[in-house]
Design a protein around this motif. Structure first.
Motif, short mmCIF file in Angstrom:
data_model
loop_
_atom_site.label_atom_id
_atom_site.label_comp_id
_atom_site.label_asym_id
_atom_site.label_seq_id
_atom_site.Cartn_x
_atom_site.Cartn_y
_atom_site.Cartn_z
N LYS A 1 -6.32 5.28 -1.08
CA LYS A 1 -6.27 4.04 -0.28
C LYS A 1 -5.29 3.03 -0.90
O LYS A 1 -5.09 1.95 -0.36
N TYR A 2 -4.74 3.37 -2.08
CA TYR A 2 -4.02 2.35 -2.85
C TYR A 2 -2.67 2.82 -3.36
O TYR A 2 -2.39 4.01 -3.42
N GLU B 1 2.68 5.24 -3.37
CA GLU B 1 1.78 4.62 -2.40
C GLU B 1 0.80 5.67 -1.85
O GLU B 1 1.22 6.72 -1.36
N LYS B 2 -0.47 5.38 -1.96
CA LYS B 2 -1.55 6.17 -1.35
C LYS B 2 -1.39 7.69 -1.51
O LYS B 2 -1.23 8.42 -0.52
N LEU C 1 -2.56 -10.55 -0.94
CA LEU C 1 -2.76 -9.87 0.34
C LEU C 1 -3.94 -10.53 1.04
O LEU C 1 -5.00 -10.77 0.44
N ALA D 1 -3.38 -0.21 -7.56
CA ALA D 1 -2.82 -1.56 -7.40
C ALA D 1 -3.71 -2.34 -6.45
O ALA D 1 -4.04 -1.86 -5.37
N MET D 2 -4.09 -3.54 -6.84
CA MET D 2 -4.90 -4.38 -5.97
C MET D 2 -4.00 -5.48 -5.37
O MET D 2 -2.87 -5.66 -5.81
N GLY D 3 -4.53 -6.21 -4.41
CA GLY D 3 -3.68 -7.12 -3.64
C GLY D 3 -3.36 -8.46 -4.26
O GLY D 3 -3.34 -9.49 -3.57
N GLU E 1 -8.01 -9.43 1.24
CA GLU E 1 -8.88 -9.24 0.07
C GLU E 1 -9.30 -10.60 -0.43
O GLU E 1 -8.49 -11.52 -0.45
N THR F 1 5.44 -1.02 -2.72
CA THR F 1 5.28 -0.10 -3.84
C THR F 1 6.61 0.52 -4.28
O THR F 1 6.87 0.66 -5.47
N LEU G 1 4.76 -4.09 4.17
CA LEU G 1 4.52 -5.21 3.25
C LEU G 1 5.84 -5.71 2.64
O LEU G 1 6.03 -6.92 2.44
N ARG H 1 -14.10 -7.94 -6.24
CA ARG H 1 -13.07 -7.89 -5.19
C ARG H 1 -13.72 -7.38 -3.90
O ARG H 1 -14.48 -6.41 -3.93
N TYR I 1 -0.47 -10.18 -7.11
CA TYR I 1 0.73 -9.92 -7.90
C TYR I 1 1.32 -11.24 -8.39
O TYR I 1 1.19 -12.26 -7.71
#
Ligand code: G1P
Length: 292
Positions: free
Chosen positions: A171-172, A191-192, A129, A204-206, A132, A233, A109, A254, A208
């Protein structure tokens, strides 16, 4: 500084959705009657942004065609007086300027975002992202608008935050925050993580809202990490520890379109939102439930 630009990271190879994603780009997967990417463009438009870069993994004529003129179709709908359908077709061309940028190598990313550095040209921007979609309740501020408003008020980059429970944290991106004058200041992010390594239950969701300084942090990472995926991240962690980063809660629903279950849930819910078919779908679901 005002946020006037958006970047959609949509360069994933769609491996979780094979075989459909072999020839159909993931952003074109439909949720009810629209491709995923159109919902995201609608979200950007309703936040008042008129310049968007879409980061893709290769030349994506299908996505470009979706947002361009379709002469034969438009003429046909006009001549046959199908105004509703004409308006639906024309709405796909009403998203301001769209630039397509190819990410040449799948290097994560952070690598995808770095491809948009020239497009961003030193301004703050929104990052979305591509797998989503978010739906805000009527009258509520959308997650994206909230992030943008908070950025414009504080000058500090914002990351959408949601509480998750149990193993889902792996997952996040997962972060730890300190309360600072009413804001959640991020001081660590990984991260994850596995559940046992998790810093908190904040994920953190997609979505920003970022200052262009993020590119400096990304480029620093690429100096030492020359292979594999580079996580956004890690750049966010460096940003948090130098110029600051706030975690921003939101109320939108979401949907994770990159996940098969999330994708089906989104299709069911969006079909139930459609006036023309919702009662038929409801009846069908009720009947189906009896057999389960
Ligand atoms: C990405 C980010 C992760 C974030 C997640 C949100 O991961 O790297 O930090 O929590 O999106 O969906 P991906 O799901 O693309 O692997």
């Amino acid at each position: 500084m005002k946020i006037k630009k958006a970047v959609i990271a949509a360069a994933g190879l769609g491996t979780r959705f094979l075989p459909i994603t072999k020839a159909v780009p993931k952003p074109m997967l439909p949720v009810f009657d629209k491709p995923t990417i159109q919902y995201i463009m609608e979200e950007i438009k309703s936040a008042g942004i008129e310049k968007t870069a879409i980061i893709v993994s290769g030349d994506c004529p299908v996505i470009k065609n979706h947002f361009s003129e379709a002469k034969v179709l438009e003429e046909n709908l006009k001549q046959t007086g199908k105004k509703d359908l004409y308006d639906i077709a024309m709405a796909t061309r009403d998203f301001g300027e769209i630039e397509f940028i190819i990410q040449p190598t799948p290097n994560g990313l952070a690598g995808a975002l770095l491809c948009a550095e020239d497009f961003i040209a030193g301004e703050p921007f929104a990052l979305l992202l591509g797998d989503e979609i978010y739906a805000n309740k009527d009258g509520d501020k959308s997650c994206l608008k909230k992030l943008i408003d908070e950025y414009e008020k504080t000058g500090v980059s914002q990351i959408a935050a949601m509480e998750v429970f149990g193993d889902d944290i792996s997952k996040y991106g997962n972060f730890a925050v300190n309360e600072k004058s009413g804001y959640n200041a991020v001081y660590d992010i990984i991260e994850k993580p596995s559940l046992s390594d998790a810093l908190s239950n904040l994920a953190a969701m997609g979505r920003y809202a970022l200052s262009s300084e993020i590119f400096t942090f990304i480029k620093e990472l690429f100096k030492t990490q020359t292979k594999g995926e580079v996580y956004l991240t890690d750049a966010l962690k460096d940003m948090a520890n130098s110029i600051g980063l706030y975690a921003c809660p939101f109320n939108d629903a979401r949907y994770d379109i990159g996940d098969k279950v999330g994708y089906i849930k989104a299709n069911i819910e969006y079909s139930l939102k459609n006036e023309k078919v919702s009662s038929e779908i409801k009846e069908y679901l009720k009947e189906l439930l009896e057999t389960l």
